[in-house]
Write a protein that holds these residues in place. Sequence first.
Motif, PDB file in Angstrom:
ATOM      1  N   ALA A  73       0.817  -1.220   0.000  1.00 43.82           N
ATOM      2  CA  ALA A  73       0.000   0.000   0.000  1.00 43.82           C
ATOM      3  C   ALA A  73       0.845   1.263   0.000  1.00 43.82           C
ATOM      4  CB  ALA A  73      -0.930  -0.005   1.212  1.00 43.82           C
ATOM      5  N   ARG A  74       2.129   1.152   0.380  1.00 42.98           N
ATOM      6  CA  ARG A  74       2.986   2.337   0.459  1.00 42.98           C
ATOM      7  C   ARG A  74       3.932   2.466  -0.731  1.00 42.98           C
ATOM      8  NH1 ARG A  74       3.162   0.413   5.866  1.00 42.98           N
ATOM      9  NH2 ARG A  74       5.205  -0.560   5.508  1.00 42.98           N
ATOM     10  N   LEU A  75       3.799   1.617  -1.714  1.00 39.67           N
ATOM     11  CA  LEU A  75       4.675   1.708  -2.884  1.00 39.67           C
ATOM     12  C   LEU A  75       4.354   2.965  -3.684  1.00 39.67           C
ATOM     13  CD1 LEU A  75       4.772  -1.965  -4.251  1.00 39.67           C
ATOM     14  CD2 LEU A  75       6.561  -0.745  -2.985  1.00 39.67           C
ATOM     15  N   SER A  76       5.361   3.713  -4.073  1.00 35.89           N
ATOM     16  CA  SER A  76       5.155   4.889  -4.902  1.00 35.89           C
ATOM     17  C   SER A  76       4.850   4.528  -6.346  1.00 35.89           C
ATOM     18  CB  SER A  76       6.394   5.790  -4.846  1.00 35.89           C
ATOM     19  OG  SER A  76       7.535   5.092  -5.334  1.00 35.89           O
ATOM     20  N   GLN A  77       5.230   3.341  -6.748  1.00 35.52           N
ATOM     21  CA  GLN A  77       5.006   2.900  -8.117  1.00 35.52           C
ATOM     22  C   GLN A  77       4.423   1.491  -8.096  1.00 35.52           C
ATOM     23  OE1 GLN A  77       5.644   4.807 -10.990  1.00 35.52           O
ATOM     24  NE2 GLN A  77       4.316   3.199 -11.805  1.00 35.52           N
ATOM     25  N   ARG A  78       3.254   1.323  -8.642  1.00 35.33           N
ATOM     26  CA  ARG A  78       2.633   0.017  -8.681  1.00 35.33           C
ATOM     27  C   ARG A  78       3.303  -0.822  -9.763  1.00 35.33           C
ATOM     28  NH1 ARG A  78      -0.574  -1.270  -4.559  1.00 35.33           N
ATOM     29  NH2 ARG A  78      -1.964  -2.508  -5.908  1.00 35.33           N
ATOM     30  N   PRO A  79       3.703  -2.041  -9.464  1.00 37.62           N
ATOM     31  CA  PRO A  79       4.367  -2.879 -10.475  1.00 37.62           C
ATOM     32  C   PRO A  79       3.396  -3.307 -11.561  1.00 37.62           C
ATOM     33  CG  PRO A  79       3.979  -4.138  -8.481  1.00 37.62           C
ATOM     34  CD  PRO A  79       3.598  -2.733  -8.156  1.00 37.62           C
ATOM     35  N   GLU A  80       3.822  -3.154 -12.810  1.00 33.84           N
ATOM     36  CA  GLU A  80       3.035  -3.562 -13.951  1.00 33.84           C
ATOM     37  C   GLU A  80       3.925  -4.371 -14.879  1.00 33.84           C
ATOM     38  OE1 GLU A  80       1.084  -0.368 -15.889  1.00 33.84           O
ATOM     39  OE2 GLU A  80       0.159   0.424 -14.052  1.00 33.84           O
ATOM     40  N   GLU A  81       3.329  -5.350 -15.522  1.00 26.15           N
ATOM     41  CA  GLU A  81       4.097  -6.240 -16.381  1.00 26.15           C
ATOM     42  C   GLU A  81       4.710  -5.455 -17.538  1.00 26.15           C
ATOM     43  OE1 GLU A  81       3.543 -10.513 -18.721  1.00 26.15           O
ATOM     44  OE2 GLU A  81       1.898  -9.623 -17.568  1.00 26.15           O
ATOM     45  N   GLY A  82       5.991  -5.676 -17.768  1.00 31.51           N
ATOM     46  CA  GLY A  82       6.703  -5.002 -18.839  1.00 31.51           C
ATOM     47  C   GLY A  82       7.492  -3.787 -18.392  1.00 31.51           C
ATOM     48  N   MET A  83       7.287  -3.314 -17.146  1.00 26.30           N
ATOM     49  CA  MET A  83       8.024  -2.156 -16.639  1.00 26.30           C
ATOM     50  C   MET A  83       9.473  -2.552 -16.336  1.00 26.30           C
ATOM     51  SD  MET A  83       5.346  -0.366 -13.980  1.00 26.30           S
ATOM     52  CE  MET A  83       6.686   0.624 -13.334  1.00 26.30           C
ATOM     53  N   GLU A  84      10.384  -1.648 -16.620  1.00 29.26           N
ATOM     54  CA  GLU A  84      11.775  -1.811 -16.192  1.00 29.26           C
ATOM     55  C   GLU A  84      11.969  -0.965 -14.951  1.00 29.26           C
ATOM     56  OE1 GLU A  84      16.358  -1.484 -17.876  1.00 29.26           O
ATOM     57  OE2 GLU A  84      14.663  -0.845 -19.111  1.00 29.26           O
ATOM     58  N   ALA A 184       0.895  10.938  -2.305  1.00 26.72           N
ATOM     59  CA  ALA A 184      -0.483  11.296  -1.939  1.00 26.72           C
ATOM     60  C   ALA A 184      -1.217  12.018  -3.047  1.00 26.72           C
ATOM     61  CB  ALA A 184      -0.484  12.166  -0.679  1.00 26.72           C
ATOM     62  N   CYS A 185      -0.545  12.362  -4.133  1.00 22.77           N
ATOM     63  CA  CYS A 185      -1.165  13.176  -5.176  1.00 22.77           C
ATOM     64  C   CYS A 185      -2.347  12.465  -5.821  1.00 22.77           C
ATOM     65  CB  CYS A 185      -0.120  13.559  -6.226  1.00 22.77           C
ATOM     66  SG  CYS A 185      -0.817  14.421  -7.658  1.00 22.77           S
ATOM     67  N   ALA A 186      -2.118  11.287  -6.379  1.00 21.73           N
ATOM     68  CA  ALA A 186      -3.168  10.603  -7.144  1.00 21.73           C
ATOM     69  C   ALA A 186      -4.411  10.315  -6.316  1.00 21.73           C
ATOM     70  CB  ALA A 186      -2.605   9.314  -7.753  1.00 21.73           C
ATOM     71  N   PRO A 187      -4.309   9.705  -5.130  1.00 19.19           N
ATOM     72  CA  PRO A 187      -5.550   9.439  -4.374  1.00 19.19           C
ATOM     73  C   PRO A 187      -6.282  10.710  -3.964  1.00 19.19           C
ATOM     74  CG  PRO A 187      -3.598   8.886  -3.062  1.00 19.19           C
ATOM     75  CD  PRO A 187      -3.123   9.128  -4.453  1.00 19.19           C
ATOM     76  N   GLN A 188      -5.549  11.775  -3.627  1.00 24.67           N
ATOM     77  CA  GLN A 188      -6.219  13.012  -3.216  1.00 24.67           C
ATOM     78  C   GLN A 188      -6.921  13.687  -4.396  1.00 24.67           C
ATOM     79  OE1 GLN A 188      -3.748  15.692  -0.991  1.00 24.67           O
ATOM     80  NE2 GLN A 188      -3.173  14.142   0.548  1.00 24.67           N
ATOM     81  N   VAL A 189      -6.295  13.715  -5.559  1.00 20.33           N
ATOM     82  CA  VAL A 189      -6.917  14.337  -6.729  1.00 20.33           C
ATOM     83  C   VAL A 189      -8.158  13.551  -7.149  1.00 20.33           C
ATOM     84  CG1 VAL A 189      -6.600  14.895  -9.166  1.00 20.33           C
ATOM     85  CG2 VAL A 189      -4.786  15.405  -7.527  1.00 20.33           C
ATOM     86  N   ALA A 190      -8.055  12.219  -7.178  1.00 17.02           N
ATOM     87  CA  ALA A 190      -9.222  11.406  -7.524  1.00 17.02           C
ATOM     88  C   ALA A 190     -10.354  11.611  -6.522  1.00 17.02           C
ATOM     89  CB  ALA A 190      -8.824   9.930  -7.589  1.00 17.02           C
ATOM     90  N   ALA A 191     -10.002  11.669  -5.214  1.00 12.85           N
ATOM     91  CA  ALA A 191     -11.034  11.891  -4.192  1.00 12.85           C
ATOM     92  C   ALA A 191     -11.665  13.272  -4.333  1.00 12.85           C
ATOM     93  CB  ALA A 191     -10.428  11.722  -2.801  1.00 12.85           C
ATOM     94  N   ALA A 192     -10.871  14.287  -4.716  1.00 12.76           N
ATOM     95  CA  ALA A 192     -11.413  15.645  -4.883  1.00 12.76           C
ATOM     96  C   ALA A 192     -12.415  15.690  -6.036  1.00 12.76           C
ATOM     97  CB  ALA A 192     -10.273  16.628  -5.124  1.00 12.76           C
TER      98      ALA A 192
END
Length: 518
Positions: A73-84, A184-192
């Motif tokens: 839950a505290r990762l700044s970058q969610r792992p996605e297949e194909g990411m380096e 905190a940017c993405a969750p706060q903007v989506a919640a706003a």
Amino acid sequence: MDLLEDAPGSNAHEFTVSELSGAVKRSIEDRFGRVRVRGEIGRVSRPSSGHLYFDLKDDRAVLAAVTWKGQAARLSQRPEEGMEVIATGRMTTFAGQSKYQLIVEQIEPAGVGALMAMLEKRRKALAAEGLFDEARKKPLPFLPRVIGVVTSPSGAVIRDILHRLRDRFPSHVVIWPVAVQGEACAPQVAAAIRGFNALEADGPVPRPDLIIVARGGGSLEDLWGFNEEAVVRAAADSRIPLISAVGHETDTTLIDFASDQRAPTPTAAAEIAVPVRSDLMARLAEADARMRRGLAFRIDRPRQRLRDLARAMGRPGALTEAQRQRLDLWGVRLEPALRGLVRMRRQQLASRPIPVATLRQFTAAKRHGLERAGLRLDSGQERRQERRRDRLTGLQQRLDGSLARVVATTRRAVVTQGERLAQLSAKLDAAAQRNLDRRRELLDQLDRTRQTLGYRETLKRGYAVVHGQDGVLTSAKAANKSPRVEIEFADGRVAARPEGGPAKGRGPKKPPEQKTLF
């Protein structure tokens, strides 16, 4: 051969499977207590437990990796297949499957190229879902009453937006403070965005008619929060029209594709949101002037047309003047002719009496002829009336076509003039009533003055008026000559006669002590 084979009863230590696995585990954890591993993510698994399982691989090897629920839950970058990425963590083993794995504590992209590749991949995936379709985009309101701004409350962006709105068209602004970079940017903007859409129209906090999501310029990493899937989906699901103003004109984020309109800068977003008030006032003034000219034209033209038609029709009285004059002439000639006819018939009757039977036959014949003439007259009159009615109906239909338009266009003017006339009539009635009351009061004053100065008020004070045959007597000489004398007091008249009556050669008597007036 004896050297290669263990002889029975050798003293080598025997390990259990758990002991050997524990020894390997300690060796690996001591040697690789904290490592940074660069590789490409493959086979990402997110079970219901909340843990993350994925592989780190390169062209020659694969390393199993796991991130526990709390750390995921505290990762700044969610792992996605194909990411380096570059994964930071510690090595350990999993004895249940005789394998080693990396416990990942932090993930960061391996470089800008990898971020751009991941961004492009995410953009294509979201576009395939239809989140960027033009058909989903909503038109912006022409003049929003309330504008919601999602941005940092302490930056220069909000000051630029408020300043530009004040210059163009002052509006009510509701600010939803959020972090514009970092974890905190993405969750706060989506919640706003979702919070603004959840507001009630008549609630204590006004619901915005337009949302502006704004942030100043920055690097790709600084703006990464506006590329997150949660923000993009919130912008696409917004029922309120949304303007994205993230970064400078050259910066592009995924929220720009999902928003209803993209602004190159936050200041430009304010310019797009509201028009210029002075321009609107000028356009309204011009439209009002054009409307007034059009109304005047629509009223004056039918009015002039009506006047032309009235002149073409002539005066109504002129249609009957000739017949009226002819009737007067025949009326003057009718009376002498009737008298002569009666006189002639009377002479004929006197010289040659008509038998009663003949008179009855004649009367019956005339009555029958009169009835037939009456029938013919009625039918002829009905035909004439019908022809006149048809002619008048045609005239009325032609007039109705023009008069209906004139009446429809002038009715409002007549109503307005009627209201003004009613107001003026009320004022005139009030003024006339005040003038009448003032004159009535003045007349009453004059009447009281007349009564005060009249001779009857003087009579009440003991005076008298002497009347003769020819009028008021003002001297004793005139009283001696008058055959009849009356003395008028305040309560009536008394007949009197001068002593001795009229006499010749007598001198004037001494007037009595009582005075007379008039």
